[in-house]
Design a protein around this motif. Structure first.
Motif, PDB file in Angstrom:
ATOM      1  N   ALA A   1       0.854  -1.187   0.000  1.00 52.49           N
ATOM      2  CA  ALA A   1       0.000   0.000   0.000  1.00 52.49           C
ATOM      3  C   ALA A   1       0.889   1.236   0.000  1.00 52.49           C
ATOM      4  N   ILE A   2       0.572   2.175  -0.880  1.00 55.22           N
ATOM      5  CA  ILE A   2       1.324   3.425  -0.942  1.00 55.22           C
ATOM      6  C   ILE A   2       0.337   4.579  -0.779  1.00 55.22           C
ATOM      7  N   GLU A   3       0.476   5.298   0.338  1.00 53.70           N
ATOM      8  CA  GLU A   3      -0.356   6.485   0.537  1.00 53.70           C
ATOM      9  C   GLU A   3       0.080   7.516  -0.489  1.00 53.70           C
ATOM     10  N   THR A   4      -0.867   7.958  -1.287  1.00 50.14           N
ATOM     11  CA  THR A   4      -0.556   8.870  -2.390  1.00 50.14           C
ATOM     12  C   THR A   4      -1.417  10.116  -2.257  1.00 50.14           C
ATOM     13  N   THR A   5      -0.785  11.180  -1.769  1.00 49.24           N
ATOM     14  CA  THR A   5      -1.462  12.458  -1.590  1.00 49.24           C
ATOM     15  C   THR A   5      -0.558  13.554  -2.150  1.00 49.24           C
ATOM     16  N   PRO A   6      -1.128  14.699  -2.468  1.00 49.05           N
ATOM     17  CA  PRO A   6      -0.268  15.795  -2.924  1.00 49.05           C
ATOM     18  C   PRO A   6       0.793  16.166  -1.885  1.00 49.05           C
ATOM     19  N   GLY A   7       0.457  16.141  -0.614  1.00 48.36           N
ATOM     20  CA  GLY A   7       1.400  16.499   0.435  1.00 48.36           C
ATOM     21  C   GLY A   7       2.526  15.497   0.615  1.00 48.36           C
ATOM     22  N   GLN A   8       2.303  14.256   0.222  1.00 51.06           N
ATOM     23  CA  GLN A   8       3.309  13.201   0.338  1.00 51.06           C
ATOM     24  C   GLN A   8       3.746  12.695  -1.038  1.00 51.06           C
ATOM     25  N   PHE A   9       3.656  13.560  -2.035  1.00 51.48           N
ATOM     26  CA  PHE A   9       3.875  13.114  -3.408  1.00 51.48           C
ATOM     27  C   PHE A   9       5.289  12.576  -3.647  1.00 51.48           C
ATOM     28  N   THR A  10       6.292  13.259  -3.155  1.00 49.84           N
ATOM     29  CA  THR A  10       7.669  12.805  -3.384  1.00 49.84           C
ATOM     30  C   THR A  10       7.896  11.423  -2.787  1.00 49.84           C
ATOM     31  N   ALA A  11       7.457  11.216  -1.566  1.00 49.09           N
ATOM     32  CA  ALA A  11       7.609   9.904  -0.927  1.00 49.09           C
ATOM     33  C   ALA A  11       6.841   8.836  -1.694  1.00 49.09           C
ATOM     34  N   ALA A  12       5.629   9.166  -2.146  1.00 52.24           N
ATOM     35  CA  ALA A  12       4.817   8.207  -2.906  1.00 52.24           C
ATOM     36  C   ALA A  12       5.493   7.864  -4.230  1.00 52.24           C
ATOM     37  N   ALA A  13       5.994   8.870  -4.934  1.00 51.74           N
ATOM     38  CA  ALA A  13       6.658   8.628  -6.221  1.00 51.74           C
ATOM     39  C   ALA A  13       7.910   7.779  -6.046  1.00 51.74           C
ATOM     40  N   GLN A  14       8.681   8.052  -5.017  1.00 54.29           N
ATOM     41  CA  GLN A  14       9.887   7.260  -4.768  1.00 54.29           C
ATOM     42  C   GLN A  14       9.532   5.809  -4.438  1.00 54.29           C
ATOM     43  N   ALA A  15       8.526   5.601  -3.601  1.00 56.86           N
ATOM     44  CA  ALA A  15       8.096   4.240  -3.260  1.00 56.86           C
ATOM     45  C   ALA A  15       7.556   3.526  -4.493  1.00 56.86           C
ATOM     46  N   PHE A  16       6.761   4.217  -5.272  1.00 58.68           N
ATOM     47  CA  PHE A  16       6.187   3.667  -6.499  1.00 58.68           C
ATOM     48  C   PHE A  16       7.300   3.221  -7.457  1.00 58.68           C
ATOM     49  N   ASN A  17       8.255   4.102  -7.714  1.00 56.72           N
ATOM     50  CA  ASN A  17       9.354   3.780  -8.633  1.00 56.72           C
ATOM     51  C   ASN A  17      10.181   2.600  -8.128  1.00 56.72           C
ATOM     52  N   ARG A  18      10.376   2.548  -6.829  1.00 51.85           N
ATOM     53  CA  ARG A  18      11.142   1.443  -6.238  1.00 51.85           C
ATOM     54  C   ARG A  18      10.386   0.114  -6.420  1.00 51.85           C
ATOM     55  N   VAL A  19       9.099   0.106  -6.154  1.00 53.52           N
ATOM     56  CA  VAL A  19       8.305  -1.124  -6.243  1.00 53.52           C
ATOM     57  C   VAL A  19       8.201  -1.611  -7.685  1.00 53.52           C
ATOM     58  N   VAL A  20       7.830  -0.727  -8.616  1.00 51.09           N
ATOM     59  CA  VAL A  20       7.677  -1.175 -10.006  1.00 51.09           C
ATOM     60  C   VAL A  20       9.016  -1.450 -10.667  1.00 51.09           C
ATOM     61  N   GLY A  21      10.083  -0.909 -10.106  1.00 49.42           N
ATOM     62  CA  GLY A  21      11.411  -1.139 -10.662  1.00 49.42           C
ATOM     63  C   GLY A  21      12.126  -2.361 -10.110  1.00 49.42           C
ATOM     64  N   THR A  22      11.531  -3.035  -9.150  1.00 46.49           N
ATOM     65  CA  THR A  22      12.150  -4.210  -8.538  1.00 46.49           C
ATOM     66  C   THR A  22      11.685  -5.467  -9.254  1.00 46.49           C
ATOM     67  N   PRO A  23      12.569  -6.134  -9.987  1.00 46.32           N
ATOM     68  CA  PRO A  23      12.179  -7.327 -10.744  1.00 46.32           C
ATOM     69  C   PRO A  23      11.529  -8.422  -9.904  1.00 46.32           C
ATOM     70  N   ALA A  24      11.921  -8.567  -8.646  1.00 47.30           N
ATOM     71  CA  ALA A  24      11.359  -9.619  -7.791  1.00 47.30           C
ATOM     72  C   ALA A  24       9.865  -9.418  -7.530  1.00 47.30           C
ATOM     73  N   ASN A  25       9.351  -8.201  -7.711  1.00 50.60           N
ATOM     74  CA  ASN A  25       7.922  -7.935  -7.510  1.00 50.60           C
ATOM     75  C   ASN A  25       7.071  -8.340  -8.708  1.00 50.60           C
ATOM     76  N   ARG A  26       7.689  -8.588  -9.834  1.00 49.93           N
ATOM     77  CA  ARG A  26       6.952  -8.803 -11.075  1.00 49.93           C
ATOM     78  C   ARG A  26       6.526 -10.245 -11.261  1.00 49.93           C
ATOM     79  N   PRO A  27       5.420 -10.380 -11.965  1.00 48.50           N
ATOM     80  CA  PRO A  27       4.512  -9.365 -12.466  1.00 48.50           C
ATOM     81  C   PRO A  27       3.787  -8.640 -11.325  1.00 48.50           C
ATOM     82  N   VAL A  28       3.610  -7.347 -11.510  1.00 49.33           N
ATOM     83  CA  VAL A  28       2.989  -6.489 -10.517  1.00 49.33           C
ATOM     84  C   VAL A  28       1.782  -5.789 -11.138  1.00 49.33           C
ATOM     85  N   TYR A  29       0.730  -5.643 -10.342  1.00 47.14           N
ATOM     86  CA  TYR A  29      -0.466  -4.923 -10.767  1.00 47.14           C
ATOM     87  C   TYR A  29      -0.620  -3.717  -9.858  1.00 47.14           C
ATOM     88  N   VAL A  30      -0.671  -2.518 -10.436  1.00 44.93           N
ATOM     89  CA  VAL A  30      -0.826  -1.263  -9.705  1.00 44.93           C
ATOM     90  C   VAL A  30      -2.291  -0.856  -9.797  1.00 44.93           C
TER      91      VAL A  30
END
Length: 176
Positions: free
Chosen positions: A90-119
């Motif tokens: 779960a990634i809390e995604t709000t305008p106030g926490q956008f940078t943290a959400a984007a970094q977490a998102f990029n890390r999760v979708v960029g990690t091959p061990a998570n794939r296949p992944v559904y967002v």
């Protein structure tokens, strides 16, 4: 889904396209509204139903990423995903926490061990804006190309909710 390294087949035995294939029609997969394959091993759409979670599991998906607003109760979707053996993030995604959400998102979708992944998210706004940011900062696409790629994933420049995300997005892009 015999192997992500092999050339993709046109469909898996349950009819769900392998995660490596191009986009799928929105209404083709019951329980997976807005289902679109984004990249090899990564798909995105709205919050799946129990039937959609079953399809994801049968299709070989490993991870469900759920983008949610502040304070959202994600225990039900988490329990349903984990009951099927899917990892849940779960990634809390709000305008106030956008940078943290984007970094977490990029890390999760960029990690091959998570794939296949559904967002997933509820209405496409959170997924759309994070995909746009991802395409700009990770895939290094220009604004027009990122917009075109992220529109089927929920990105739009209209609506009150998206307007609040646009400010956070522009601040994020200015620093990344």
């Amino acid at each position: 889904f015999r192997s992500l390294a092999k050339k993709p087949e046109s469909t898996a035995s349950n009819g769900l396209p392998p995660a490596e294939n191009a986009t799928a029609p929105k209404s083709r997969y019951p329980g997976l509204p807005g289902f679109v394959v984004v990249k090899d091993g990564i798909a995105s759409g709205r919050t799946p139903t129990a039937e959609g979670l079953d399809l994801l599991k049968k299709g070989g998906y490993r991870t469900l990423v759920h983008l949610h607003p502040e304070g959202a109760d994600v225990t039900e979707i988490q329990a349903e995903a984990e009951k099927r053996g899917l990892s849940f993030i779960a990634i809390e995604t709000t305008p106030g926490q956008f940078t943290a959400a984007a970094q977490a998102f990029n890390r999760v979708v960029g990690t091959p061990a998570n794939r296949p992944v559904y967002v997933s998210d509820e209405n496409g706004v959170r997924a759309g804006v994070l995909w746009y940011a991802h395409f700009r900062t990770v895939d290094i696409l220009n604004a027009d190309a990122a917009s075109i790629r992220s529109r089927p994933l929920g990105y739009t420049e209209d609506g009150d909710e998206m307007k609040t995300f646009q400010v956070a997005l522009q601040q994020y892009l200015a620093t990344h």
